[in-house]
Write a protein that holds these residues in place. Sequence first.
Motif, PDB file in Angstrom:
ATOM      1  N   THR A  53       0.831  -1.198   0.000  1.00 39.63           N
ATOM      2  CA  THR A  53       0.000   0.000   0.000  1.00 39.63           C
ATOM      3  C   THR A  53       0.874   1.259   0.000  1.00 39.63           C
ATOM      4  O   THR A  53       1.788   1.374   0.816  1.00 39.63           O
ATOM      5  CB  THR A  53      -0.905   0.010   1.257  1.00 39.63           C
ATOM      6  OG1 THR A  53      -1.625  -1.215   1.313  1.00 39.63           O
ATOM      7  CG2 THR A  53      -1.876   1.179   1.228  1.00 39.63           C
ATOM      8  N   PRO A  54       0.616   2.196  -0.926  1.00 40.70           N
ATOM      9  CA  PRO A  54       1.375   3.443  -0.925  1.00 40.70           C
ATOM     10  C   PRO A  54       1.278   4.133   0.438  1.00 40.70           C
ATOM     11  O   PRO A  54       0.238   4.077   1.100  1.00 40.70           O
ATOM     12  CB  PRO A  54       0.700   4.279  -2.012  1.00 40.70           C
ATOM     13  CG  PRO A  54       0.061   3.276  -2.906  1.00 40.70           C
ATOM     14  CD  PRO A  54      -0.369   2.156  -1.991  1.00 40.70           C
ATOM     15  N   THR A  55       2.373   4.802   0.823  1.00 44.53           N
ATOM     16  CA  THR A  55       2.486   5.328   2.176  1.00 44.53           C
ATOM     17  C   THR A  55       3.133   6.705   2.185  1.00 44.53           C
ATOM     18  O   THR A  55       4.071   6.960   1.439  1.00 44.53           O
ATOM     19  CB  THR A  55       3.339   4.374   3.036  1.00 44.53           C
ATOM     20  OG1 THR A  55       2.730   3.076   3.025  1.00 44.53           O
ATOM     21  CG2 THR A  55       3.477   4.861   4.463  1.00 44.53           C
ATOM     22  N   LEU A  56       2.623   7.545   3.067  1.00 46.34           N
ATOM     23  CA  LEU A  56       3.259   8.818   3.385  1.00 46.34           C
ATOM     24  C   LEU A  56       3.804   8.704   4.798  1.00 46.34           C
ATOM     25  O   LEU A  56       3.050   8.466   5.741  1.00 46.34           O
ATOM     26  CB  LEU A  56       2.261   9.981   3.309  1.00 46.34           C
ATOM     27  CG  LEU A  56       2.777  11.342   3.784  1.00 46.34           C
ATOM     28  CD1 LEU A  56       3.945  11.813   2.920  1.00 46.34           C
ATOM     29  CD2 LEU A  56       1.650  12.362   3.797  1.00 46.34           C
ATOM     30  N   ILE A  57       5.117   8.849   4.939  1.00 50.00           N
ATOM     31  CA  ILE A  57       5.754   8.843   6.256  1.00 50.00           C
ATOM     32  C   ILE A  57       5.879  10.285   6.714  1.00 50.00           C
ATOM     33  O   ILE A  57       6.417  11.130   5.998  1.00 50.00           O
ATOM     34  CB  ILE A  57       7.155   8.201   6.193  1.00 50.00           C
ATOM     35  CG1 ILE A  57       7.057   6.728   5.809  1.00 50.00           C
ATOM     36  CG2 ILE A  57       7.884   8.370   7.521  1.00 50.00           C
ATOM     37  CD1 ILE A  57       8.403   6.055   5.590  1.00 50.00           C
ATOM     38  N   ILE A  58       5.374  10.555   7.913  1.00 50.25           N
ATOM     39  CA  ILE A  58       5.465  11.892   8.500  1.00 50.25           C
ATOM     40  C   ILE A  58       6.517  11.866   9.594  1.00 50.25           C
ATOM     41  O   ILE A  58       6.443  11.060  10.518  1.00 50.25           O
ATOM     42  CB  ILE A  58       4.110  12.323   9.103  1.00 50.25           C
ATOM     43  CG1 ILE A  58       3.036  12.358   8.012  1.00 50.25           C
ATOM     44  CG2 ILE A  58       4.245  13.677   9.784  1.00 50.25           C
ATOM     45  CD1 ILE A  58       1.646  12.584   8.561  1.00 50.25           C
TER      46      ILE A  58
END
Length: 126
Positions: free
Chosen positions: A79-84
């Motif tokens: 699953t595509p992910t945005l890491i903050i």
Amino acid sequence: RASGELVLIAEDNEQVRGLMVSVLKTHGFEVAIAVNGTQLLEQAAENRSQLRYLVVDIGLPDINGVQCLRQLRREGFTTPTLIISGGSNVEYGDLLDQNTTEVLKPFGIDELVRIVSQGVAGSQVS
């Protein structure tokens, strides 16, 4: 504008999480929430077939976001992910690939919507 695609937000800061949820819902996304690493892993497993995008703060309590993402990758999650990141010393370079984007706090809400929308548009359900 999204068409009800499911995004999982894993963020322990109530104000930041609330703003992200509100904005993404306004743009047509469905949103699941996790406030710690354990909930992130549970929500990801429970919603695996519908989940189109992950937004993960690396500083989650109990199990940090990086450890969670590594475990999910071992389990075959693509699953595509945005890491903050809030400037933590946690190393996560091994997680950055064509499906993973990073953003540093503070970030703009327009940037969040753009990144999630682009990630969902290019994703396949894992």
